[in-house]
Write a protein that holds these residues in place. Structure first.
Motif, PDB file in Angstrom:
ATOM      1  N   GLU A  37      12.652   9.192 -63.657  1.00 56.26           N
ATOM      2  CA  GLU A  37      11.574   8.226 -63.417  1.00 56.26           C
ATOM      3  C   GLU A  37      12.106   6.796 -63.491  1.00 56.26           C
ATOM      4  O   GLU A  37      11.723   5.944 -62.681  1.00 56.26           O
ATOM      5  CB  GLU A  37      10.463   8.428 -64.453  1.00 56.26           C
ATOM      6  CG  GLU A  37       9.683   9.724 -64.280  1.00 56.26           C
ATOM      7  CD  GLU A  37       8.667   9.923 -65.392  1.00 56.26           C
ATOM      8  OE1 GLU A  37       8.599   9.034 -66.285  1.00 56.26           O
ATOM      9  OE2 GLU A  37       7.959  10.938 -65.377  1.00 56.26           O
ATOM     10  N   THR A  76       5.585   3.905 -51.709  1.00 50.89           N
ATOM     11  CA  THR A  76       6.049   3.640 -53.066  1.00 50.89           C
ATOM     12  C   THR A  76       5.435   4.627 -54.058  1.00 50.89           C
ATOM     13  O   THR A  76       6.133   5.180 -54.917  1.00 50.89           O
ATOM     14  CB  THR A  76       5.689   2.197 -53.470  1.00 50.89           C
ATOM     15  OG1 THR A  76       6.389   1.279 -52.636  1.00 50.89           O
ATOM     16  CG2 THR A  76       6.049   1.931 -54.926  1.00 50.89           C
ATOM     17  N   THR A  77       4.141   4.862 -53.918  1.00 52.55           N
ATOM     18  CA  THR A  77       3.456   5.803 -54.807  1.00 52.55           C
ATOM     19  C   THR A  77       4.022   7.204 -54.653  1.00 52.55           C
ATOM     20  O   THR A  77       4.229   7.924 -55.649  1.00 52.55           O
ATOM     21  CB  THR A  77       1.948   5.809 -54.504  1.00 52.55           C
ATOM     22  OG1 THR A  77       1.429   4.492 -54.730  1.00 52.55           O
ATOM     23  CG2 THR A  77       1.221   6.794 -55.401  1.00 52.55           C
ATOM     24  N   ARG A 109      14.006   5.999 -60.324  1.00 54.56           N
ATOM     25  CA  ARG A 109      13.106   5.756 -59.197  1.00 54.56           C
ATOM     26  C   ARG A 109      12.495   4.356 -59.289  1.00 54.56           C
ATOM     27  O   ARG A 109      12.395   3.635 -58.296  1.00 54.56           O
ATOM     28  CB  ARG A 109      12.010   6.830 -59.144  1.00 54.56           C
ATOM     29  CG  ARG A 109      12.518   8.211 -58.788  1.00 54.56           C
ATOM     30  CD  ARG A 109      11.406   9.149 -58.366  1.00 54.56           C
ATOM     31  NE  ARG A 109      10.477   9.476 -59.431  1.00 54.56           N
ATOM     32  CZ  ARG A 109      10.601  10.527 -60.245  1.00 54.56           C
ATOM     33  NH1 ARG A 109      11.658  11.326 -60.132  1.00 54.56           N
ATOM     34  NH2 ARG A 109       9.684  10.778 -61.173  1.00 54.56           N
ATOM     35  N   GLU A 110      12.094   3.968 -60.487  1.00 52.54           N
ATOM     36  CA  GLU A 110      11.538   2.633 -60.676  1.00 52.54           C
ATOM     37  C   GLU A 110      12.590   1.562 -60.406  1.00 52.54           C
ATOM     38  O   GLU A 110      12.291   0.515 -59.810  1.00 52.54           O
ATOM     39  CB  GLU A 110      10.983   2.498 -62.096  1.00 52.54           C
ATOM     40  CG  GLU A 110       9.728   3.332 -62.340  1.00 52.54           C
ATOM     41  CD  GLU A 110       9.241   3.244 -63.780  1.00 52.54           C
ATOM     42  OE1 GLU A 110       9.887   2.515 -64.578  1.00 52.54           O
ATOM     43  OE2 GLU A 110       8.230   3.893 -64.106  1.00 52.54           O
ATOM     44  N   GLN A 140       7.317   7.435 -56.498  1.00 52.22           N
ATOM     45  CA  GLN A 140       7.162   7.420 -57.956  1.00 52.22           C
ATOM     46  C   GLN A 140       6.911   8.815 -58.515  1.00 52.22           C
ATOM     47  O   GLN A 140       7.286   9.105 -59.656  1.00 52.22           O
ATOM     48  CB  GLN A 140       6.020   6.480 -58.338  1.00 52.22           C
ATOM     49  CG  GLN A 140       6.368   5.011 -58.202  1.00 52.22           C
ATOM     50  CD  GLN A 140       5.191   4.095 -58.490  1.00 52.22           C
ATOM     51  OE1 GLN A 140       4.063   4.391 -58.104  1.00 52.22           O
ATOM     52  NE2 GLN A 140       5.442   2.984 -59.166  1.00 52.22           N
ATOM     53  N   HIS A 141       6.301   9.686 -57.731  1.00 53.38           N
ATOM     54  CA  HIS A 141       6.030  11.052 -58.166  1.00 53.38           C
ATOM     55  C   HIS A 141       7.158  12.019 -57.819  1.00 53.38           C
ATOM     56  O   HIS A 141       7.096  13.194 -58.195  1.00 53.38           O
ATOM     57  CB  HIS A 141       4.719  11.546 -57.546  1.00 53.38           C
ATOM     58  CG  HIS A 141       3.509  10.830 -58.068  1.00 53.38           C
ATOM     59  ND1 HIS A 141       2.984   9.711 -57.469  1.00 53.38           N
ATOM     60  CD2 HIS A 141       2.735  11.064 -59.160  1.00 53.38           C
ATOM     61  CE1 HIS A 141       1.932   9.290 -58.149  1.00 53.38           C
ATOM     62  NE2 HIS A 141       1.763  10.093 -59.187  1.00 53.38           N
TER      63      HIS A 141
END
Length: 255
Positions: free
Chosen positions: A94, A24-25, A97-98, A28-29
């Motif tokens: 962003e 997940t991290t 993606r979220e 997020q990038h």
């Protein structure tokens, strides 16, 4: 400062969660390439025990068909956006993606957690840093050797497809890997059709960027959904073991 995480008595659940958190991290990038989108999705498919909604795979197929879709563009870093998507606003990316994580990944993680919780071994003592069942020491997906083995076959089969083949005969050898990677969740003549259809062979053995894009579409449409079915079948039979172990699966397919 965040309090230290509790010492786990059921480390398989913690291992599952931390693996999903790590992926997940990364998302997020932004992912480093379209190829990484597919390998990331394969890894998340395994780590959610096949509980991702089927719409993820159908939506991703559309993203790889023709011009780069807006969701696919949002999933990758700005330098890997192409066509009309090169001007996609990063704040919008962003948010997409979220949205993807909130609508698909978190529900799948919840469902996989609930699937695993009844079979997660509870140890009498919380593990310390030197114990074999300490969550941070685990290399196996959900502490299940069979699922980690399945992932290795999936990575091998997906990587071979995305790289392409030098000649038609290699497709037949690849078919053995796909059978293992899908835990047998293939149609009886799936490999036969791939080998027989000339247009498909030309894509799988082609060297152009257009061929590479077509292979990514092939992976999203045909391979990844079958990976999902395979891990769903296997996850109901895989046994827990800290780092090493064996399991015997005799469960019949759902179809």
């Amino acid at each position: 400062m965040t309090d230290a995480a509790p010492k786990p008595y059921r480390p398989a659940l913690v291992t599952l969660t931390e693996d999903v958190r790590e992926l997940t991290t990364e998302l997020q990038h932004g992912l480093r390439s379209e190829k990484r989108v597919l390998t990331w999705l394969q890894e998340m498919t395994i780590r959610t025990l096949g509980r991702l909604d089927t719409r993820v795979y159908s939506d991703m197929t559309r993203q790889f068909r023709g011009s780069q879709g807006v969701l696919l563009a949002a999933l990758v870093v700005p330098s890997k956006r192409r066509g009309e998507m090169t001007d996609l606003d990063e704040r919008r990316a962003e948010q997409l993606r979220e949205w993807f994580l909130a609508h698909y990944i978190h529900p799948a993680h919840r469902n996989s957690f609930r699937r695993l919780r009844g079979d997660a071994t509870e140890y009498i003592d919380a593990a310390d840093d030197e114990d074999a069942h300490e969550a941070t020491r685990q290399r196996l997906v959900a502490m299940r050797p069979a699922i980690s083995e399945l992932e290795e076959w999936q990575q091998r089969a997906l990587g071979s497809l995305l790289d392409g083949f030098e000649e038609r005969a290699e497709i037949l050898d690849w078919g053995h890997d796909v059978l293992l990677a899908t835990h047998g969740e293939l149609g009886k003549e799936w490999v036969t059709r791939v080998y027989r259809e000339q247009s498909t062979v030309e894509i799988l053995t082609g060297e152009s960027e257009k061929d590479a894009q077509a292979r990514r579409l092939f992976a999203a449409h045909y391979l990844l959904p079958t990976f999902r079915r395979g891990v769903r079948v296997l996850s109901g039979r895989a046994k827990e073991s800290p780092d090493v172990g064996q399991t015997d699966d005799t469960e019949a397919p759902d179809w």
